[in-house]
Design a protein around this motif. Structure first.
Motif, PDB file in Angstrom:
ATOM      1  N   GLY A 129       0.825  -1.210   0.000  1.00 41.51           N
ATOM      2  CA  GLY A 129       0.000   0.000   0.000  1.00 41.51           C
ATOM      3  C   GLY A 129       0.851   1.249   0.000  1.00 41.51           C
ATOM      4  N   LYS A 130       1.941   1.219   0.751  1.00 36.34           N
ATOM      5  CA  LYS A 130       2.843   2.374   0.804  1.00 36.34           C
ATOM      6  C   LYS A 130       3.432   2.634  -0.580  1.00 36.34           C
ATOM      7  N   LYS A 131       3.836   1.571  -1.253  1.00 35.75           N
ATOM      8  CA  LYS A 131       4.416   1.724  -2.591  1.00 35.75           C
ATOM      9  C   LYS A 131       3.361   2.257  -3.559  1.00 35.75           C
ATOM     10  N   VAL A 132       2.140   1.731  -3.463  1.00 37.96           N
ATOM     11  CA  VAL A 132       1.061   2.204  -4.337  1.00 37.96           C
ATOM     12  C   VAL A 132       0.791   3.680  -4.063  1.00 37.96           C
ATOM     13  N   ARG A 133       0.753   4.059  -2.780  1.00 39.23           N
ATOM     14  CA  ARG A 133       0.518   5.468  -2.432  1.00 39.23           C
ATOM     15  C   ARG A 133       1.620   6.359  -2.993  1.00 39.23           C
ATOM     16  N   VAL A 135       3.453   5.806  -5.665  1.00 34.90           N
ATOM     17  CA  VAL A 135       3.278   5.897  -7.119  1.00 34.90           C
ATOM     18  C   VAL A 135       2.120   6.837  -7.448  1.00 34.90           C
ATOM     19  N   VAL A 136       0.999   6.677  -6.736  1.00 34.43           N
ATOM     20  CA  VAL A 136      -0.174   7.515  -6.986  1.00 34.43           C
ATOM     21  C   VAL A 136       0.141   8.971  -6.654  1.00 34.43           C
ATOM     22  N   ASP A 137       0.787   9.206  -5.506  1.00 34.88           N
ATOM     23  CA  ASP A 137       1.137  10.580  -5.130  1.00 34.88           C
ATOM     24  C   ASP A 137       2.050  11.222  -6.172  1.00 34.88           C
ATOM     25  N   GLY A 144      -1.277  17.186 -11.085  1.00 37.16           N
ATOM     26  CA  GLY A 144      -1.694  18.450 -10.473  1.00 37.16           C
ATOM     27  C   GLY A 144      -0.918  19.626 -11.041  1.00 37.16           C
ATOM     28  N   LYS A 145       0.369  19.431 -11.269  1.00 34.21           N
ATOM     29  CA  LYS A 145       1.182  20.501 -11.860  1.00 34.21           C
ATOM     30  C   LYS A 145       0.663  20.845 -13.254  1.00 34.21           C
TER      31      LYS A 145
END
Length: 193
Positions: A129-133, A135-137, A144-145
């Motif tokens: 989950g941390k890795k997925v977060r 990548v998503v972030d 967003g930029k």
């Protein structure tokens, strides 16, 4: 074998024999050529023997290390508690697999700390989950930029269009007013005479 021999005769004594001098130089040249060829051949054979020996030694060592670890992993072991009482018996391989599974299935909190209040994820879920977060972030920050840049460009373009439209309306308004003033002035001049 091919030999190239050069014979140099600088000068001969009165008692010197050209045949003996040529013969001794030829014999010396042949010896040197054979020595060089033999040395080269010996070096090549020695290097090949060393390379072959190293390759077979490495292969043998790899096999021995592999066999050692396989035997070690299949060794029977007993896990005990802190008092020395046996808890579990089995091969080291089975014990290591169970320990790894237990570690990956242990519940952790949102910071990855085990045995804490709010521990609701398995360590595997936390790590994936941390890795997925991450990548998503990363994706969303770049996205967003792009959105920010598009919004900024659109706003700037809209402002430029509105300002230019207002400026054009103002110029047209002044031009109309000047035209009306000019007509009124002209009308007043012609009406006075």
């Amino acid at each position: 074998m091919k030999l190239n021999i050069q014979v140099e005769l600088d000068w001969l004594d009165e008692e010197g024999n050209i045949d003996n001098d040529v013969q001794s130089q030829i014999i010396g040249g042949v010896k040197n050529a054979i020595s060089k060829d033999c040395l080269k051949l010996v070096e090549q054979k020695t290097q090949k023997a060393i390379d072959d020996g190293m390759a077979s030694a490495i292969a043998l060592m790899q096999d021995k290390v592999s066999d050692f670890f396989e035997n070690w992993l299949n060794t029977e072991a007993t896990v005990t508690d802190k008092f020395g009482d046996p808890i579990e018996k089995g091969s080291l391989k089975d014990i290591l697999k169970r320990e790894f599974n237990d570690c990956m299935n242990e519940k952790v909190d949102s910071n990855g700390k085990p045995n804490s209040y709010g521990a609701k994820y398995s360590r595997m879920e936390f790590l994936t989950g941390k890795k997925v977060r991450e990548v998503v972030d990363d994706y969303l920050s770049n996205y967003g930029k792009d959105i920010d840049k598009t919004i900024k460009t659109t706003i700037e373009q809209g402002i430029k269009n509105r300002v230019s439209d207002k400026f054009a309306e103002m110029v047209i308004g002044y031009a109309k007013q000047d035209a009306l003033n000019a007509k009124a002035l002209e009308h007043s001049k012609t009406g006075d005479k």
